[in-house]
Design a protein around this motif. Structure first.
Motif, short mmCIF file in Angstrom:
data_model
loop_
_atom_site.label_atom_id
_atom_site.label_comp_id
_atom_site.label_asym_id
_atom_site.label_seq_id
_atom_site.Cartn_x
_atom_site.Cartn_y
_atom_site.Cartn_z
N UNK A 277 -0.72 -4.38 5.41
CA UNK A 277 -0.09 -4.59 4.07
C UNK A 277 0.61 -3.30 4.00
N UNK A 278 1.00 -2.49 4.84
CA UNK A 278 1.91 -1.57 4.41
C UNK A 278 3.56 -2.11 4.44
N UNK A 279 4.29 -1.57 3.82
CA UNK A 279 5.84 -1.84 3.65
C UNK A 279 6.19 -0.97 4.74
N UNK A 280 7.10 -1.63 5.59
CA UNK A 280 7.74 -0.83 6.89
C UNK A 280 8.97 -0.89 6.93
N UNK A 281 9.71 0.19 7.13
CA UNK A 281 11.18 0.15 7.31
C UNK A 281 11.43 0.67 8.64
N UNK B 96 11.31 -4.37 6.89
CA UNK B 96 12.64 -4.45 6.88
C UNK B 96 13.63 -3.47 7.62
N UNK B 97 14.64 -3.32 7.78
CA UNK B 97 15.42 -2.51 8.58
C UNK B 97 16.30 -1.60 7.92
N UNK C 45 0.62 -1.24 -0.03
CA UNK C 45 0.12 0.08 -0.01
C UNK C 45 0.75 1.21 -0.03
N UNK C 46 2.16 1.17 0.77
CA UNK C 46 2.97 2.58 0.64
C UNK C 46 3.88 2.06 1.76
N UNK C 47 4.64 3.07 1.83
CA UNK C 47 5.95 2.90 2.63
C UNK C 47 5.73 3.70 4.04
N UNK C 48 5.94 3.02 5.14
CA UNK C 48 5.85 3.62 6.45
C UNK C 48 7.18 3.66 7.11
#
Lengths: 317, 317
Positions: free
Chosen positions: B30-34, B77-78, B7-10
């Motif tokens: 479903x958000x992409x998280x860093x 991810x980190x 959905x987008x990046x957080x």
């Protein structure tokens, strides 16, 4: 089941909703219960209601105790004769309307008809018993046992002895209420509002300030509790919350007391008046969420949630 | 799953427990998280922890969203490079320790690296954002989004815009947090302690008075909440409680406001100091209930109850 199988006799004086709740609670533990009301039609209605309620609890899987709903209903009978209702009663729970005059009148009669050892507890939610038992012969047997509505699912009972209540009577009341599955607390002295309402008013006071200063909508204020703080407090009290949120409550105070002090220095000083103009704005907002004609449905939902939480908590302790 | 499915990046800035919680919440939808931290070992540990946590939630039946724990872990991810962490991020949740200096430092860097439209929210529990965003270029994109611990099961988030926060940013933050399953509220202006802690301190203040005046034991004070008032507040806020306990809140005020006023006239005026001698007595009492070496077990029990209640509530609305 004969009377001799029963644990003892409980007299419920007043046949309204609270009286009915008390009857189901005591019957759940096998006590023989007599519900008194001056009007025999009301007694009949109360007996029919408690029977239906117990059957519903049985269906919903939340009936207390080991007896069936049928057996529990059979333990509850009615009377419109106070003297015979009190005969051999080990404990009386008074549930008449909240007026000093009525409490005085009823307790004067109780004083006349009771046995020497009968405990006499009032369900009063705000009148301390010293206001209506002072001149009575058996005043050392009299005290407050204030339930929370609905008592079957919100088990707290506030026990408040008068200055002349025998400490042994206070202790026996607490044991009895624990035995029947309630969660009593004991106030060491009389205070206005007892404990629950004092804490409730402290909460409402701050909510009222937040409303009046335009910080939050009514709906958002309520959310602070039911999506946050209230969920915590359903399991852990305010003091243990502090205790667990640091390395003990002393450590909590060392770390956070100053911050809390500075925040509460900005509180509107009590007393706070819950004024009608503010209440009207809140009412308008709340009616949008729950229209007037859905209020009963909402109350049923609320009580069903209380029942579900009670089941959850009784299953996990 | 490729990044384009997301959905987008957080961006989560700070890899401690709160940062990890936020990561699991956003990945659940479903958000992409860093997750960013200056120390890459900490980042590695945070990734391992969130993976384990998501797997445990899946096993316990309380994992949010439609994706598996494995899929959700893959969304997290980190990074130990703040600039790349912020690239293309639509929302940043800052979770560094509670110090104005650190918040200032971090937000100054965020201001430098963010995209024009990135929302930047601080998890701060008591520092208003106007204290650390005033001089920044993108200050209209910055605000507070304060979670409650543990955020996965206590979904309240307090959103507090600074005077210069763009109202559109505040509204977008609220929508996003609702979308990921939290329960945000919006404060219309900055106040010390925000709403939750103001109400919490109002509760503790009255509890402290009851303790100091010897009315109740610490254990009994806590019971007022978890056996009574707190169980109500887990489902119904204080204002709706008033509303439903009468024929609307206006009627409630007409009937009970005077009584409440008289009770709160007897409150100890704030501010209240949570003094060490009183805390020591409480600690002694609470340690008898939960010895020091059982504190972790008790915290696990507490969190499992919060999880069970959250499941109950999400199932019934």
């Amino acid at each position: 089941m004969t009377e001799s199988d029963c644990k003892g006799k409980i007299a419920i004086v007043g046949s309204g909703l609270i009286g009915q709740s008390w009857a189901t609670i005591f019957a759940g533990s096998g006590y023989s219960v007599t519900i008194y009301d001056i009007d025999s039609e009301q007694v009949t209605r109360a007996l029919a209601n408690t029977k239906l309620t117990l059957e519903r609890y049985e269906q919903d899987g939340c009936l207390r105790g080991k007896l069936s709903a049928h057996q529990q209903s059979n333990l509850i009978c009615g009377s419109n004769n106070l003297k015979s209702c009190l005969q051999n009663a080990l404990y009386v729970q008074e549930c008449v309307p909240e007026s000093i005059e009525m409490k005085k009148e009823v307790f004067t009669q109780l004083d006349e008809y009771c046995e020497e050892k009968t405990i006499m507890a009032s369900s009063s939610s705000c009148i301390n018993s010293s206001q209506f038992t002072e001149d009575l012969k058996h005043r050392s047997n009299m005290l407050i046992a204030h339930p929370v509505n609905p008592p079957y699912f919100l088990p707290l009972v506030e026990i408040i002895p008068a200055p002349w209540t025998d400490p042994e009577i206070t202790a026996q009341t607490r044991s009895l209420l624990e035995e029947v599955g309630q969660s009593p607390i004991t106030l060491n002295k009389e205070v206005p509002g007892f404990a629950l309402n004092r804490i409730q008013y402290a909460v409402i006071n701050e909510c009222w300030s937040l409303l009046q200063s335009g910080v939050l909508s009514a709906a958002d204020i309520d959310k602070v509790m039911y999506e946050g703080l209230g969920r915590r407090y359903a399991f852990i009290g305010p003091l243990e919350t502090m205790h667990l949120n640091a390395d003990g409550i002393v450590d909590y105070c060392k770390r956070y007391a100053e911050g809390a002090y500075n925040v509460s220095a900005t509180f509107t000083p009590p007393p706070i008046k819950y004024d009608i103009p503010t209440a009207e704005l809140v009412e308008k907002e709340l009616r949008q969420i729950t229209p007037t004609d859905k209020a009963n449905e909402r109350k049923q939902w609320r009580d069903s949630q209380f029942a579900a939480l009670d089941k959850l908590k009784r299953g996990s302790n």
